[in-house]
Scaffold this motif. Structure first.
Motif, PDB file in Angstrom:
ATOM      1  N   GLY A  82      14.821   2.429  41.003  1.00 37.62           N
ATOM      2  CA  GLY A  82      15.096   1.257  41.495  1.00 37.62           C
ATOM      3  C   GLY A  82      13.829   0.639  42.186  1.00 37.62           C
ATOM      4  N   LEU A  83      13.218   1.340  43.142  1.00 30.72           N
ATOM      5  CA  LEU A  83      11.800   1.476  43.896  1.00 30.72           C
ATOM      6  C   LEU A  83      10.588   0.616  42.620  1.00 30.72           C
ATOM      7  CD1 LEU A  83      12.078   4.155  46.405  1.00 30.72           C
ATOM      8  CD2 LEU A  83      12.653   1.764  46.578  1.00 30.72           C
ATOM      9  N   VAL A  84      10.613   1.460  41.683  1.00 25.97           N
ATOM     10  CA  VAL A  84       9.216   1.107  40.525  1.00 25.97           C
ATOM     11  C   VAL A  84      10.022  -0.181  40.359  1.00 25.97           C
ATOM     12  CG1 VAL A  84       8.317   1.843  38.417  1.00 25.97           C
ATOM     13  CG2 VAL A  84       9.452   3.657  39.918  1.00 25.97           C
ATOM     14  N   TRP A  85      11.156  -0.376  39.669  1.00 26.19           N
ATOM     15  CA  TRP A  85      11.525  -1.843  39.608  1.00 26.19           C
ATOM     16  C   TRP A  85      11.146  -2.601  40.467  1.00 26.19           C
ATOM     17  CZ3 TRP A  85      14.872  -5.238  41.624  1.00 26.19           C
ATOM     18  CH2 TRP A  85      15.317  -6.293  39.945  1.00 26.19           C
ATOM     19  N   THR A  86      11.624  -2.501  42.220  1.00 29.05           N
ATOM     20  CA  THR A  86      11.485  -3.172  42.755  1.00 29.05           C
ATOM     21  C   THR A  86      10.040  -3.200  42.722  1.00 29.05           C
ATOM     22  OG1 THR A  86      13.647  -2.654  44.079  1.00 29.05           O
ATOM     23  CG2 THR A  86      10.954  -3.745  44.957  1.00 29.05           C
ATOM     24  N   TYR A  87       8.843  -3.109  42.495  1.00 32.82           N
ATOM     25  CA  TYR A  87       7.859  -2.903  42.930  1.00 32.82           C
ATOM     26  C   TYR A  87       7.333  -3.502  41.753  1.00 32.82           C
ATOM     27  CZ  TYR A  87       3.011  -2.036  41.941  1.00 32.82           C
ATOM     28  OH  TYR A  87       1.424  -2.362  42.175  1.00 32.82           O
ATOM     29  N   GLY A 104       3.322  -4.653  45.939  1.00 33.81           N
ATOM     30  CA  GLY A 104       3.012  -3.225  47.425  1.00 33.81           C
ATOM     31  C   GLY A 104       4.216  -3.924  48.952  1.00 33.81           C
ATOM     32  N   LEU A 105       3.891  -5.015  48.271  1.00 33.38           N
ATOM     33  CA  LEU A 105       4.858  -5.582  50.544  1.00 33.38           C
ATOM     34  C   LEU A 105       6.383  -5.320  49.236  1.00 33.38           C
ATOM     35  CD1 LEU A 105       4.739  -6.908  52.895  1.00 33.38           C
ATOM     36  CD2 LEU A 105       4.730  -8.911  51.670  1.00 33.38           C
ATOM     37  N   ALA A 106       6.845  -5.966  48.146  1.00 28.24           N
ATOM     38  CA  ALA A 106       8.308  -5.596  48.123  1.00 28.24           C
ATOM     39  C   ALA A 106       8.631  -4.360  48.620  1.00 28.24           C
ATOM     40  CB  ALA A 106       8.462  -5.915  46.976  1.00 28.24           C
ATOM     41  N   LEU A 107       7.931  -2.954  47.643  1.00 32.09           N
ATOM     42  CA  LEU A 107       7.790  -1.895  47.549  1.00 32.09           C
ATOM     43  C   LEU A 107       8.214  -0.768  49.340  1.00 32.09           C
ATOM     44  CD1 LEU A 107       8.708   0.927  45.999  1.00 32.09           C
ATOM     45  CD2 LEU A 107       5.924   1.089  46.593  1.00 32.09           C
ATOM     46  N   VAL A 108       6.848  -1.456  50.135  1.00 32.55           N
ATOM     47  CA  VAL A 108       7.213  -1.416  51.281  1.00 32.55           C
ATOM     48  C   VAL A 108       8.669  -2.017  51.889  1.00 32.55           C
ATOM     49  CG1 VAL A 108       6.144  -1.464  53.733  1.00 32.55           C
ATOM     50  CG2 VAL A 108       5.276  -1.272  51.813  1.00 32.55           C
ATOM     51  N   LEU A 109       8.903  -2.901  51.777  1.00 36.17           N
ATOM     52  CA  LEU A 109       9.921  -3.998  52.329  1.00 36.17           C
ATOM     53  C   LEU A 109      11.398  -2.623  52.287  1.00 36.17           C
ATOM     54  CD1 LEU A 109       8.942  -7.241  52.533  1.00 36.17           C
ATOM     55  CD2 LEU A 109       9.424  -6.378  54.455  1.00 36.17           C
ATOM     56  N   SER A 110      10.920  -2.401  50.327  1.00 34.15           N
ATOM     57  CA  SER A 110      12.675  -1.880  50.317  1.00 34.15           C
ATOM     58  C   SER A 110      12.521  -0.778  51.336  1.00 34.15           C
ATOM     59  CB  SER A 110      12.249  -1.925  48.830  1.00 34.15           C
ATOM     60  OG  SER A 110      13.114  -1.380  47.917  1.00 34.15           O
ATOM     61  N   PHE A 115      17.997  -3.455  52.690  1.00 37.15           N
ATOM     62  CA  PHE A 115      18.690  -4.612  52.977  1.00 37.15           C
ATOM     63  C   PHE A 115      18.289  -5.730  52.900  1.00 37.15           C
ATOM     64  CE2 PHE A 115      17.288  -4.313  57.129  1.00 37.15           C
ATOM     65  CZ  PHE A 115      17.688  -5.341  57.472  1.00 37.15           C
ATOM     66  N   VAL A 116      17.116  -6.081  52.592  1.00 44.21           N
ATOM     67  CA  VAL A 116      16.250  -6.838  52.146  1.00 44.21           C
ATOM     68  C   VAL A 116      15.899  -7.626  51.196  1.00 44.21           C
ATOM     69  CG1 VAL A 116      15.006  -7.510  54.616  1.00 44.21           C
ATOM     70  CG2 VAL A 116      14.255  -6.632  52.950  1.00 44.21           C
ATOM     71  N   THR A 117      15.698  -6.441  49.824  1.00 41.94           N
ATOM     72  CA  THR A 117      15.276  -6.520  49.107  1.00 41.94           C
ATOM     73  C   THR A 117      16.527  -6.952  47.628  1.00 41.94           C
ATOM     74  OG1 THR A 117      13.918  -4.011  49.279  1.00 41.94           O
ATOM     75  CG2 THR A 117      14.790  -5.009  46.928  1.00 41.94           C
ATOM     76  N   PRO A 118      17.487  -7.197  48.276  1.00 46.15           N
ATOM     77  CA  PRO A 118      18.485  -8.503  46.749  1.00 46.15           C
ATOM     78  C   PRO A 118      18.181  -9.535  47.451  1.00 46.15           C
ATOM     79  CG  PRO A 118      19.734  -6.551  47.729  1.00 46.15           C
ATOM     80  CD  PRO A 118      18.177  -6.325  49.010  1.00 46.15           C
ATOM     81  N   PHE A 119      18.078  -9.722  48.757  1.00 38.09           N
ATOM     82  CA  PHE A 119      17.783 -11.625  48.965  1.00 38.09           C
ATOM     83  C   PHE A 119      16.803 -12.241  48.337  1.00 38.09           C
ATOM     84  CE2 PHE A 119      20.531  -9.634  51.440  1.00 38.09           C
ATOM     85  CZ  PHE A 119      22.132 -10.864  52.275  1.00 38.09           C
TER      86      PHE A 119
END
Length: 177
Positions: A82-87, A104-110, A115-119
């Motif tokens: 899921g983290l790989v997908w987000t990145y 990278g920033l999306a991964l750190v936030l995730s 909880f902010v990743t889906p938004f």
């Protein structure tokens, strides 16, 4: 030097607001006898572009990721995929549009504010549709599906199917397989 001295230039300037500029075919139409210049062009007309509007340049096309495969890999790897997908998807959207969060920033936030990743993800997917003048199939509000079902997984799965499905449809419309 007049405009008629440039190769391909019209003899006179196009009228204000016209769709023809310097010998080019109108937006989303190929010149007569030539294949369309847009990968994945299916013959369906794009919404009209207002006169003088900026038509954004697009970067590389992202990868289509099967929704069921991603869900299965996320379960098998205990969330790591899921983290790989987000990145990956955030990095691809950033390279494609030049806007939004990089991977990278999306991964750190995730990792720290999961909880902010889906938004963020569904908001950026909707933004790439909007950027091309298409209706947004998902938006930041689509992330609300994630919250009520956090413990029973129904909500997160609905969110993921919507967001990943919209992103895959966008990449396919540009010619990704």
């Amino acid at each position: 030097m007049t405009t008629s001295q440039f190769p391909g230039a019209p003899a006179q300037q196009p009228a204000y607001g016209s769709t023809h500029h310097y010998g080019q075919a109108p937006y989303a139409q190929a010149p007569y006898g030539q294949a369309p210049a847009f990968p994945g062009y299916t013959g369906q007309p794009m919404p009209p572009v207002p006169a003088g509007a900026y038509i954004p340049q697009s970067g590389p096309i992202g990868k289509v990721r099967g929704t069921g495969v991603v869900i299965l890999l996320t379960i098998v790897t205990l969330g790591i995929y899921g983290l790989v997908w987000t990145y990956s998807v955030h990095e691809e959207m950033k390279r494609h549009t030049g806007n939004g969060l990089a991977g990278g920033l999306a991964l750190v936030l995730s990792i720290f504010l999961g909880f902010v990743t889906p938004f963020l993800a569904s908001s950026e997917v909707g933004a790439i549709y909007e950027r091309m003048g298409r209706a947004k199939p998902v938006s930041g509000a689509t992330g609300l599906w994630y919250l009520p079902g956090f413990m029973i997984l129904v909500g997160p799965i609905v969110w993921f199917v919507k967001a990943n499905g919209a992103l895959n449809a966008y990449w396919r419309s540009l010619g990704a397989v």
